[in-house]
Design an enzyme around this catalytic site. Structure first.
Site, short mmCIF file in Angstrom:
data_model
loop_
_atom_site.label_atom_id
_atom_site.label_comp_id
_atom_site.label_asym_id
_atom_site.label_seq_id
_atom_site.Cartn_x
_atom_site.Cartn_y
_atom_site.Cartn_z
N HIS A 130 -18.56 -9.11 5.87
CA HIS A 130 -19.56 -8.13 6.33
C HIS A 130 -19.84 -7.05 5.29
O HIS A 130 -20.58 -6.10 5.58
CB HIS A 130 -19.11 -7.47 7.63
CG HIS A 130 -18.85 -8.44 8.75
ND1 HIS A 130 -19.77 -9.41 9.11
CD2 HIS A 130 -17.80 -8.60 9.58
CE1 HIS A 130 -19.26 -10.12 10.12
NE2 HIS A 130 -18.07 -9.66 10.42
N ASP A 167 -15.78 -18.15 10.53
CA ASP A 167 -15.45 -16.98 11.34
C ASP A 167 -16.46 -16.93 12.50
O ASP A 167 -17.59 -17.39 12.35
CB ASP A 167 -15.57 -15.73 10.46
CG ASP A 167 -15.02 -14.48 11.12
OD1 ASP A 167 -13.87 -14.11 10.83
OD2 ASP A 167 -15.77 -13.86 11.93
N HIS A 169 -18.06 -14.55 13.61
CA HIS A 169 -19.16 -13.63 13.31
C HIS A 169 -19.95 -14.12 12.09
O HIS A 169 -19.36 -14.64 11.14
CB HIS A 169 -18.60 -12.23 13.05
CG HIS A 169 -17.75 -11.72 14.17
ND1 HIS A 169 -16.38 -11.72 14.13
CD2 HIS A 169 -18.10 -11.24 15.39
CE1 HIS A 169 -15.90 -11.26 15.27
NE2 HIS A 169 -16.92 -10.96 16.06
N ASP A 243 -11.04 -16.25 14.87
CA ASP A 243 -11.68 -15.62 16.02
C ASP A 243 -12.66 -16.47 16.85
O ASP A 243 -13.13 -15.99 17.88
CB ASP A 243 -12.30 -14.25 15.64
CG ASP A 243 -13.14 -14.29 14.39
OD1 ASP A 243 -13.47 -15.38 13.92
OD2 ASP A 243 -13.49 -13.19 13.89
ZN LIG Z 1 -14.94 -12.32 12.63
#
Ligand SMILES: [Zn+2]
Length: 308
Positions: A130, A167, A169, A243
């Site tokens: 990120h 991941d 996200h 995750d």
């Molecule tokens: Zn994540």
């Protein structure tokens, strides 16, 4: 298999949903199970500010170094600033670069023809996808994978790189940084209805529906991997986020631990079959029970070690 790790990764960010204790716990578990021995571990050097500057802007690095972030920037980063936090992330950026070089068979920087054969190495850290060139967010200060890619391609150590980001996200910072780089194929498979709200386009993005489980996820992954590896990437960064697990507090997918192990094996085998060396990085993991996050990461490392 070489495993890159430093005690500096256990950054003190106070009570936090990001369990920085997991890095040391994964190491302990690998040693305890006999998956790795002490001789397998490699200590990285921190990424230099010049290396970080191949991705991040001078203004951002100056603020990171001197603690000059505004309250809004700290809120977006979702972590308190401290010198040891910055040093921990700098070490992890260096760790991802070292892992890539271990996978390539050139632990000391050496441009030129790659040694023959296949290789895999793992980093007990990294995957801070990120982080953007000019800002950090979502527990990610420096985009370690983007930095490693830029260091390696700038120096001519590799020409073609793939990023397989599993991941839960979306890898927004990575896509924004490398999504238009012709030397890099960025693939993200994530939960569509989750952070980050804005998902800049990478080379291939698959947004899974809320609650998707092993079957849907593995089918989508199986269809995507040939597209990733038809690029003939010499090196793959595999972000093996824990995750997508059904018990994760920041994820809304429902993969089981068994499904996640299948995922790891699929990615690693697809890369190996394509002749692409693999640098595994851990990325996220926020299970209600920390032991689940640790066990998922340990299983990933075990799958990688079995293929070596
Ligand atoms: Zn994540």
């Amino acid at each position: 298999m070489r495993i890159v790790y430093s005690d500096r990764y256990g950054i003190d960010i106070g009570p936090h949903i990001f369990p920085t204790a997991k890095f040391a716990l994964v190491r302990e578990a690998l040693l305890g199970c006999g998956i790795a021995g002490p001789a397998d571990f490699v200590q990285p050097s921190p990424a230099s500010w010049e290396e970080l500057g191949l991705v991040h802007t001078a203004g951002y690095l100056e603020k990171a170094r001197a603690g000059g972030f505004s309250p809004e920037e700290i809120a977006r980063l979702e972590m308190p600033w401290s010198e040891s936090m910055v040093e921990g992330f700098r070490m992890m950026a260096g760790g991802t670069l070292r892992t890539a070089r271990e996978a390539l068979g050139t632990p000391a920087r050496r441009p030129g023809p790659l040694p023959s054969g296949w290789g895999v190495a793992a980093h007990l850290g990294g995957g801070f996808h990120h982080a953007f060139p000019d800002h950090g967010e979502g527990f990610c200060l420096f985009n370690d994978v983007a930095v490693a890619v830029r260091v390696l391609t700038t120096a001519g150590e590799v020409d073609r790189v793939a990023i397989v980001d599993c991941d839960v996200h979306h890898g927004n910072g990575t896509a924004a940084t490398l999504g238009h780089d012709p030397a890099v194929f960025t693939f993200s498979i994530h939960q569509q209805n989750n952070y980050p709200a804005e998902k800049p386009a990478g080379s291939l993005d698959i947004g899974m529906a809320d609650g998707a489980g092993d079957t849907e996820y593995l089918l989508a992954l199986d269809r995507a991997l040939p597209r990733v590896f038809e690029t003939r990437a010499q090196l793959t960064f595999y972000l093996a986020g824990a995750d997508p697990f059904q018990g994760d507090q920041l994820g809304g997918l429902r993969l089981t631990r068994y499904g996640l192990r299948r995922r790891d094996r699929m990615v690693l085998l697809a890369a190996r079959d394509a002749g692409s060396r693999v640098a595994v990085v851990l990325a996220g993991g926020y299970a209600r029970n920390l032991e689940d996050t640790v066990a998922i990461h340990v299983a990933t490392i075990e799958e990688a070690a079995l293929l070596q």
